[in-house]
Design a protein around this motif. Structure first.
Motif, short mmCIF file in Angstrom:
data_model
loop_
_atom_site.label_atom_id
_atom_site.label_comp_id
_atom_site.label_asym_id
_atom_site.label_seq_id
_atom_site.Cartn_x
_atom_site.Cartn_y
_atom_site.Cartn_z
N ASN A 2 -40.16 -10.18 6.97
CA ASN A 2 -40.71 -8.85 7.20
C ASN A 2 -40.03 -8.18 8.40
O ASN A 2 -39.61 -8.85 9.34
CB ASN A 2 -42.21 -8.94 7.45
CG ASN A 2 -42.96 -9.54 6.27
OD1 ASN A 2 -42.77 -9.11 5.14
ND2 ASN A 2 -43.77 -10.54 6.53
N SER A 3 -39.95 -6.87 8.35
CA SER A 3 -39.34 -6.12 9.45
C SER A 3 -40.30 -6.05 10.63
O SER A 3 -41.49 -6.34 10.51
CB SER A 3 -38.99 -4.71 8.99
OG SER A 3 -40.18 -3.96 8.78
N LEU A 4 -39.78 -5.64 11.78
CA LEU A 4 -40.60 -5.47 12.98
C LEU A 4 -41.75 -4.52 12.69
O LEU A 4 -42.91 -4.78 13.06
CB LEU A 4 -39.72 -4.96 14.12
CG LEU A 4 -40.37 -4.74 15.50
CD1 LEU A 4 -39.32 -4.89 16.60
CD2 LEU A 4 -41.03 -3.37 15.61
N THR A 5 -41.46 -3.41 12.03
CA THR A 5 -42.50 -2.42 11.73
C THR A 5 -43.56 -3.00 10.81
O THR A 5 -44.77 -2.81 11.03
CB THR A 5 -41.88 -1.17 11.07
OG1 THR A 5 -40.90 -0.61 11.95
CG2 THR A 5 -42.95 -0.13 10.78
N GLU A 6 -43.14 -3.73 9.79
CA GLU A 6 -44.10 -4.35 8.87
C GLU A 6 -44.98 -5.36 9.61
O GLU A 6 -46.20 -5.43 9.37
CB GLU A 6 -43.34 -5.02 7.73
CG GLU A 6 -42.68 -4.04 6.77
CD GLU A 6 -41.74 -4.71 5.79
OE1 GLU A 6 -41.45 -4.10 4.75
OE2 GLU A 6 -41.27 -5.84 6.07
N GLU A 7 -44.39 -6.12 10.50
CA GLU A 7 -45.18 -7.09 11.26
C GLU A 7 -46.21 -6.40 12.14
O GLU A 7 -47.34 -6.89 12.30
CB GLU A 7 -44.24 -7.95 12.11
CG GLU A 7 -43.41 -8.93 11.29
CD GLU A 7 -42.57 -9.85 12.13
OE1 GLU A 7 -42.11 -10.88 11.58
OE2 GLU A 7 -42.34 -9.57 13.33
N HIS A 104 -41.39 -10.90 17.58
CA HIS A 104 -40.62 -10.54 16.40
C HIS A 104 -39.37 -11.40 16.21
O HIS A 104 -38.57 -11.16 15.30
CB HIS A 104 -40.25 -9.06 16.44
CG HIS A 104 -41.45 -8.15 16.48
ND1 HIS A 104 -42.33 -8.05 15.42
CD2 HIS A 104 -41.94 -7.35 17.46
CE1 HIS A 104 -43.29 -7.20 15.74
NE2 HIS A 104 -43.07 -6.76 16.96
#
Length: 218
Positions: A2-7, A104
């Motif tokens: 998952n991306s940083l934003t998704e996390e 992250h």
């Protein structure tokens, strides 16, 4: 992966979850400071990845997979906070922003080594539980100091609010986890508590402060 934003979305959903596990979209938007259309777009994306249950105009819920993924991010955050305090000498009020960045990193062995060096702690510097390697979190039931009565002696186990301002306030009063607090009296009008601890004479703690301190009987 998952991306940083998704996390960040997953973590926010986890932290906002009520007892029913549901999260209002408006609350998520406010927590993240992101406009509703952007939040909705991300929820659709996370739903496609089987991380969130999403239906228009209905509360959001994390799937079991989503809970695990969120728990792992929170684990990395809280382990980092503990490492910064225990091994690097940071104050508990100065670790959140650093941990926000470190959480992250996608390197399980890095955090496993951190866990080992710390002696496998169960809680972070603020008393919050650290999830295990699978993202599972075990909560321990504590009482709020505000629920205590005169004559009680309790031990401070965790804090609900971990803002820098609040933690600095606790530092100024010499309050830290593990300290024993004796309730001397409670003001009937505004619920201010007069307490003693660490050999200090009577200290007054407002109801707002007492609501944020989690304790158990000493």
């Amino acid at each position: 992966m998952n991306s940083l934003t998704e996390e960040n979305y997953l973590k926010a959903l986890f932290n906002l979850s009520s007892e029913s596990g549901e999260v209002n979209v408006n609350d998520l938007s406010r927590r993240l400071g992101i406009k509703m259309p952007t939040v909705t777009s991300m929820m659709k994306k996370l739903a496609e990845k089987k991380l969130v249950y999403y239906e228009s105009y209905k509360p959001l819920r994390l799937t079991e997979k989503g809970k695990r993924e969120a728990g792992i991010v929170i684990r990395k955050h809280r382990l980092t906070e503990m490492f910064l305090v225990e091994k690097m000498g940071f104050g508990w009020e100065n670790v959140h922003e650093i941990a926000e960045q470190v959480e992250h990193i996608h390197a399980p062995e890095f955090f496993e080594k951190m866990d080992e060096l710390l002696g496998y702690p169960k809680v972070d510097p603020h008393g919050s539980p650290i999830p295990d390697k699978t993202g599972k979190m075990v909560w321990k039931e504590y009482s709020k100091l505000s629920s205590c009565v005169a004559g009680d002696t309790v031990k401070l186990e965790a804090v609900i609010n971990t803002s820098t301002e609040f933690l600095k306030f606790l530092n100024s009063r010499g309050l830290h986890l593990g300290i024993k607090i004796k309730v001397k009296s409670i003001e009937p009008f505004d619920k201010t508590m007069v307490v003693t601890y660490s050999g200090r004479p009577a200290e007054s703690l407002s109801h707002v402060v007492c609501e944020r301190l989690l304790v158990e009987k000493a």
